[in-house]
Design an enzyme around this catalytic site. Structure first.
Site, PDB file in Angstrom:
ATOM      1  N   ASN A  37     -52.218  12.426  18.677  1.00  0.00           N
ATOM      2  CA  ASN A  37     -53.627  12.623  18.347  1.00  0.00           C
ATOM      3  C   ASN A  37     -53.919  13.945  17.650  1.00  0.00           C
ATOM      4  OD1 ASN A  37     -54.417  10.142  19.382  1.00  0.00           O
ATOM      5  ND2 ASN A  37     -54.549  10.967  21.460  1.00  0.00           N
ATOM      6  N   LYS A  39     -53.611  17.042  14.721  1.00  0.00           N
ATOM      7  CA  LYS A  39     -53.557  17.167  13.264  1.00  0.00           C
ATOM      8  C   LYS A  39     -52.151  17.575  12.834  1.00  0.00           C
ATOM      9  CE  LYS A  39     -55.455  19.960   9.481  1.00  0.00           C
ATOM     10  NZ  LYS A  39     -54.783  19.107   8.544  1.00  0.00           N
ATOM     11  N   LYS A  41     -49.713  15.338  11.078  1.00  0.00           N
ATOM     12  CA  LYS A  41     -48.714  14.295  10.865  1.00  0.00           C
ATOM     13  C   LYS A  41     -48.427  14.118   9.382  1.00  0.00           C
ATOM     14  CE  LYS A  41     -51.406  11.649  13.330  1.00  0.00           C
ATOM     15  NZ  LYS A  41     -52.292  12.640  13.967  1.00  0.00           N
ATOM     16  N   THR A  42     -49.463  13.918   8.594  1.00  0.00           N
ATOM     17  CA  THR A  42     -49.287  13.771   7.147  1.00  0.00           C
ATOM     18  C   THR A  42     -48.791  15.072   6.535  1.00  0.00           C
ATOM     19  OG1 THR A  42     -50.932  12.012   7.006  1.00  0.00           O
ATOM     20  CG2 THR A  42     -50.507  13.262   4.988  1.00  0.00           C
ATOM     21  N   THR A  43     -49.308  16.188   7.031  1.00  0.00           N
ATOM     22  CA  THR A  43     -48.875  17.491   6.528  1.00  0.00           C
ATOM     23  C   THR A  43     -47.377  17.677   6.742  1.00  0.00           C
ATOM     24  OG1 THR A  43     -51.061  18.391   7.032  1.00  0.00           O
ATOM     25  CG2 THR A  43     -49.284  19.978   6.687  1.00  0.00           C
ATOM     26  N   ARG A  51     -39.733  19.421   0.520  1.00  0.00           N
ATOM     27  CA  ARG A  51     -38.378  19.950   0.721  1.00  0.00           C
ATOM     28  C   ARG A  51     -37.357  19.069   0.000  1.00  0.00           C
ATOM     29  NH1 ARG A  51     -37.218  20.396   6.653  1.00  0.00           N
ATOM     30  NH2 ARG A  51     -38.154  22.455   6.410  1.00  0.00           N
ATOM     31  N   PHE A  91     -61.228   4.873   4.262  1.00  0.00           N
ATOM     32  CA  PHE A  91     -61.079   4.725   5.702  1.00  0.00           C
ATOM     33  C   PHE A  91     -61.665   3.401   6.166  1.00  0.00           C
ATOM     34  CE2 PHE A  91     -61.100   9.391   5.174  1.00  0.00           C
ATOM     35  CZ  PHE A  91     -59.829   9.638   5.673  1.00  0.00           C
ATOM     36  N   TRP A  93     -63.161   2.673   8.808  1.00  0.00           N
ATOM     37  CA  TRP A  93     -64.496   2.786   9.416  1.00  0.00           C
ATOM     38  C   TRP A  93     -65.580   2.860   8.349  1.00  0.00           C
ATOM     39  CZ3 TRP A  93     -60.790   6.649  10.275  1.00  0.00           C
ATOM     40  CH2 TRP A  93     -60.984   7.843   9.579  1.00  0.00           C
ATOM     41  N   GLU A 128     -49.696   6.804   7.461  1.00  0.00           N
ATOM     42  CA  GLU A 128     -50.718   6.047   8.194  1.00  0.00           C
ATOM     43  C   GLU A 128     -50.325   4.584   8.417  1.00  0.00           C
ATOM     44  OE1 GLU A 128     -52.671   8.108   9.394  1.00  0.00           O
ATOM     45  OE2 GLU A 128     -53.595   9.441   7.943  1.00  0.00           O
TER      46      GLU A 128
END
Length: 196
Positions: A37, A39, A41-43, A51, A91, A93, A128
């Site tokens: 949960n 912040k 993950k994508t980063t 790399r 998104f 939503w 995602e």
């Protein structure tokens, strides 16, 4: 005395690290999952992709649930030969349209399946993807089959919250991001170049 103890501790640590390096004899691509949960993950996925590109590796990116707003990672990596395929519905939503979202997911999944058979790609990022499985837009069995059948040396990163247990079990590396504090929760606006 303190310097001697420090040197002895470091020598023991070095021996342990050297032993682990010597024991790692399998050479193949790995499946990484960045979930949780928090912040980042994508980063983390794009840090790894950057790399890889820096080492002249070939990378492909599939982005699910992303919109059409400016994408800093794409701006940086696409000119270096990284192919991006983006679901582009925004998104879920916002769309609130299961049929449209499912169709968009399945369309971009065709690009993902192509990338997952491409022996020239060293790394594929499925950003995602976990949501596509949990929302039933994409059959879990299709995902597992495509990941299992990928080229031997190809690595894959899957990101997203609530990763299905079968994907977690299949993964070689799983990192769970845990939220401690987030600026957005304190009313600070998300910032281009930092948050997206």
């Amino acid at each position: 005395m303190a310097d001697d103890r420090h040197q002895q501790r470091q020598q023991r640590l070095k021996e342990k690290v050297d032993a682990r390096i010597a024991a790692a004899t399998d050479s193949r691509g790995i499946l990484m999952v960045f979930t949780g949960n928090g912040k980042g993950k994508t980063t983390a996925a794009f840090g790894t992709a950057t790399r890889a590109v820096g080492h002249q590796k070939r990378v492909g990116v599939i982005q699910f649930i992303k919109g059409e707003w400016p994408n800093g990672e794409r701006n940086l990596l696409e000119p270096h030969g990284v192919e991006f395929q983006v679901m582009s519905t925004g998104f879920t939503w916002d769309t609130q349209n299961r049929e449209l979202d499912t169709a968009a997911c399945l369309a971009v999944w065709q690009h993902a399946k192509r990338m997952l058979t491409d022996e020239t790609l060293d790394l594929v990022v499925l950003d995602e993807l976990t949501y596509m499985v949990s929302f039933d837009y994409l059959p879990l069995e299709d995902v597992l089959e495509a990941l299992a059948g990928r080229p031997l040396l190809q690595s894959v990163i899957v990101t997203g919250r609530g990763c299905h247990r079968d994907l977690l079990e299949m993964a070689d590396t799983v990192t769970e991001m845990r939220p401690v504090r987030h600026a957005f929760d304190a009313g600070i606006q998300a910032q281009q170049g930092i948050d997206w």
